[in-house]
Design a protein around this motif. Structure first.
Motif, short mmCIF file in Angstrom:
data_model
loop_
_atom_site.label_atom_id
_atom_site.label_comp_id
_atom_site.label_asym_id
_atom_site.label_seq_id
_atom_site.Cartn_x
_atom_site.Cartn_y
_atom_site.Cartn_z
N VAL A 94 0.81 -1.23 0.00
CA VAL A 94 0.00 0.00 0.00
C VAL A 94 0.84 1.27 0.00
O VAL A 94 0.29 2.37 -0.09
CB VAL A 94 -0.97 0.03 1.21
CG1 VAL A 94 -1.87 -1.20 1.21
CG2 VAL A 94 -0.23 0.16 2.53
N SER A 95 2.17 1.15 0.09
CA SER A 95 3.00 2.36 0.20
C SER A 95 3.75 2.63 -1.10
O SER A 95 4.00 1.73 -1.91
CB SER A 95 4.01 2.19 1.34
OG SER A 95 4.85 1.07 1.12
N ASP A 96 4.14 3.89 -1.31
CA ASP A 96 4.95 4.28 -2.46
C ASP A 96 6.41 3.87 -2.22
O ASP A 96 6.85 3.73 -1.07
CB ASP A 96 4.89 5.80 -2.67
CG ASP A 96 3.50 6.24 -3.12
OD1 ASP A 96 2.81 5.45 -3.79
OD2 ASP A 96 3.11 7.38 -2.78
N ASN A 97 7.15 3.71 -3.32
CA ASN A 97 8.54 3.28 -3.21
C ASN A 97 9.39 4.22 -2.35
O ASN A 97 10.29 3.77 -1.63
CB ASN A 97 9.17 3.17 -4.61
CG ASN A 97 8.55 2.06 -5.43
OD1 ASN A 97 7.95 1.14 -4.89
ND2 ASN A 97 8.67 2.15 -6.74
N ASN A 98 9.10 5.53 -2.42
CA ASN A 98 9.96 6.50 -1.73
C ASN A 98 9.70 6.60 -0.23
O ASN A 98 10.43 7.28 0.49
CB ASN A 98 9.82 7.88 -2.37
CG ASN A 98 8.40 8.42 -2.30
OD1 ASN A 98 7.44 7.65 -2.17
ND2 ASN A 98 8.25 9.72 -2.37
N VAL A 99 8.65 5.92 0.27
CA VAL A 99 8.38 5.95 1.72
C VAL A 99 8.27 4.54 2.30
O VAL A 99 8.00 4.38 3.48
CB VAL A 99 7.09 6.73 2.06
CG1 VAL A 99 7.24 8.19 1.71
CG2 VAL A 99 5.88 6.12 1.38
N ARG A 100 8.49 3.52 1.48
CA ARG A 100 8.33 2.14 1.94
C ARG A 100 9.28 1.81 3.10
O ARG A 100 8.89 1.21 4.09
CB ARG A 100 8.58 1.18 0.77
CG ARG A 100 8.34 -0.28 1.12
CD ARG A 100 8.46 -1.15 -0.12
NE ARG A 100 9.77 -1.04 -0.74
CZ ARG A 100 9.97 -0.65 -1.99
NH1 ARG A 100 8.96 -0.28 -2.75
NH2 ARG A 100 11.19 -0.60 -2.49
N GLY A 101 10.54 2.21 2.96
CA GLY A 101 11.50 1.94 4.02
C GLY A 101 11.14 2.66 5.31
O GLY A 101 11.27 2.11 6.40
N THR A 102 10.68 3.90 5.18
CA THR A 102 10.29 4.69 6.35
C THR A 102 9.13 4.03 7.09
O THR A 102 9.15 3.90 8.32
CB THR A 102 9.90 6.11 5.93
OG1 THR A 102 11.02 6.74 5.30
CG2 THR A 102 9.47 6.94 7.13
N LEU A 103 8.11 3.61 6.33
CA LEU A 103 6.93 3.01 6.96
C LEU A 103 7.26 1.67 7.62
O LEU A 103 6.77 1.36 8.71
CB LEU A 103 5.81 2.84 5.94
CG LEU A 103 5.17 4.13 5.43
CD1 LEU A 103 4.12 3.82 4.36
CD2 LEU A 103 4.52 4.89 6.58
N THR A 104 8.09 0.86 6.96
CA THR A 104 8.47 -0.43 7.55
C THR A 104 9.32 -0.22 8.79
O THR A 104 9.18 -0.94 9.78
CB THR A 104 9.22 -1.29 6.52
OG1 THR A 104 8.45 -1.37 5.31
CG2 THR A 104 9.43 -2.70 7.04
#
Length: 431
Positions: free
Chosen positions: A113-123
């Motif tokens: 559900v997340s964009d590539n540019n925030v995936r690491g941040t959300l995880t």
């Protein structure tokens, strides 16, 4: 829910002294019983990870997420009514089942559900809330009695269950089942696309591009053994195995389970439970750093320094325990505490925060869900191994040998991952 899971994990370490006392609510427990109680978490997680891919395929991601809070609630009910050690064995087993389901479903959900540019941040934020729970668990045990705490914490999984209801299933999950209309609505929801009628054609075009990418990756095709036994998958799984073994055997999780015992062995005059709280707070600073930096500097630039600094700090703890006099340890307890805080900060700012991000990004698209399930089996085995090894090593060989062993696994990870791990920052997850 990750906060709740962290609190439940954090409850164990500061409760150990009570469980070893004569006035323990479940009777006095010896080291072998405590070792098995601690390790049952890993066994429960492994049991869940071995079968989770089947309910994921049959029921879907969101329905499996509904299951996560149920074993956690039963865990707290068993803790409250416990009169024998078997209650604690069952409670930790159920906690492992809850955690095993969460560790598979939550990273997939975030990735889808997340964009590539925030995936690491959300995880990384997922790990931040989990480890925040660890610290909260340390604090709550320090101030709240054994039988009151379950009555408070059990409210949190109920709240999670209620809050999950409004969220639609991830679009990839729906496309896999051929539910294109629902997938489109889910895509618009998670992308926060405008409901303005004038934007409808533009939004639909964006969804069509997304759908074609997903379906073009063969998400509807049946996964076969050949998808696992190829060069790309083999390299991914080899790196994941090294990452998971180094993650757990370096002590990134076991240290917090046995933090009070470790600080007791360091011989400081400071309260071991308070030292554990300091450790948890420092860990949160490390995870906060990872949340800020992971999508800016990349995965490798956080992971490699994390392993190096963690290994050096654990080596320092081992040398301190080996060569410092008891009088020095008593009057200079801040030295051991500082070194352990460096371990906590360095591990959480890289190794802990990035493990799930790297696993998701390394696995090929077609086998991502079963691959994550298999990876979590490996994590559960590593957790079980670490939770069995740490108290035994601490009891029979001493803190210094334990720290030298942990530092050696940091060195192993630094060498292997430093040479072979690719940078996965910004990698597309739809092919």
């Amino acid at each position: 829910m990750s906060l709740t899971h962290g609190i439940t994990l954090g409850w164990f370490s500061p409760t150990l002294p009570l469980l070893k006392c004569e006035n323990s609510p479940v009777g006095r427990l010896d080291i072998s019983e405590l070792m098995w109680i601690g390790a049952m978490f890993g066994f429960g997680s492994l049991l869940c990870n071995m079968i989770i891919c089947f309910p994921l395929a049959f029921f879907g991601l969101k329905k499996c997420m509904y299951f996560v809070p149920i074993p956690n609630m039963i865990h707290w009910i068993l803790i409250y009514f416990a009169t024998k050690s078997v209650y604690l064995h069952m409670a930790r087993l159920l906690l492992g089942i809850s955690g095993g389901t969460m560790m598979v479903t939550f990273p997939i959900f975030v990735a889808e559900v997340s964009d590539n540019n925030v995936r690491g941040t959300l995880t990384s934020f997922f790990m931040l809330t989990l480890c925040s729970g660890l610290t909260v668990g340390f604090v709550l045990v320090h101030y709240i009695s054994y039988h009151v705490l379950p009555c408070i914490v059990i409210v949190l999984p109920i709240l999670f269950f209620c809050l999950l209801i409004p969220f639609p299933e991830p679009p990839q999950d729906l496309l896999k089942r051929g539910r294109d209309e629902k997938a489109a609505k889910s895509f618009y929801f998670y992308k926060n696309l405008s409901k303005d009628p004038t934007q409808q054609n533009e939004n639909q075009a964006e969804f069509i591009v997304y759908r074609d990418k997903v379906l073009g990756g063969g998400i509807k095709d049946k996964v076969t053994f050949s998808d696992f036994y190829n060069k790309e998958s083999g390299k991914a799984f080899a790196l994941i195995i090294v990452l998971l073994v180094c993650n757990q055997m370096s002590g990134s999780f076991a240290i917090y389970n046995y933090a009070s015992s470790i600080f007791t062995r360091l011989g400081s005059r400071m309260d071991p439970n308070m030292c554990s709280i300091y450790l948890g707070v420092v860990q949160l600073f490390g995870l906060s750093s990872a949340v800020v930096l992971v999508d800016r500097v990349g995965r490798r630039w956080l992971l490699m320094p994390s392993l190096a600094v963690m290994g050096l700090a654990e080596l320092g703890v081992g040398l301190l325990k080996s060569f410092a006099s008891q009088d020095f340890l008593i009057h200079h307890g801040w030295v051991g505490l500082t070194l352990m805080c460096i371990v906590a900060y360095s591990s959480s700012s890289g190794l802990v925060a990035l493990t799930f991000v790297i696993i998701v990004e390394l696995l090929p698209f077609r086998i991502r869900a079963p691959g994550i399930s298999l990876s979590m089996c490996g994590l559960s085995l590593s957790v079980f191994m670490a939770l069995m090894t740490y108290p035994a090593m601490l009891s029979h060989h001493g803190l210094h040998i334990l720290m030298f062993m942990s530092a050696s696994f940091c060195l192993l990870g630094l060498i292997v991952l430093g040479i072979f791990l690719p940078e996965t920052k910004g990698k597309s997850l739809t092919h």
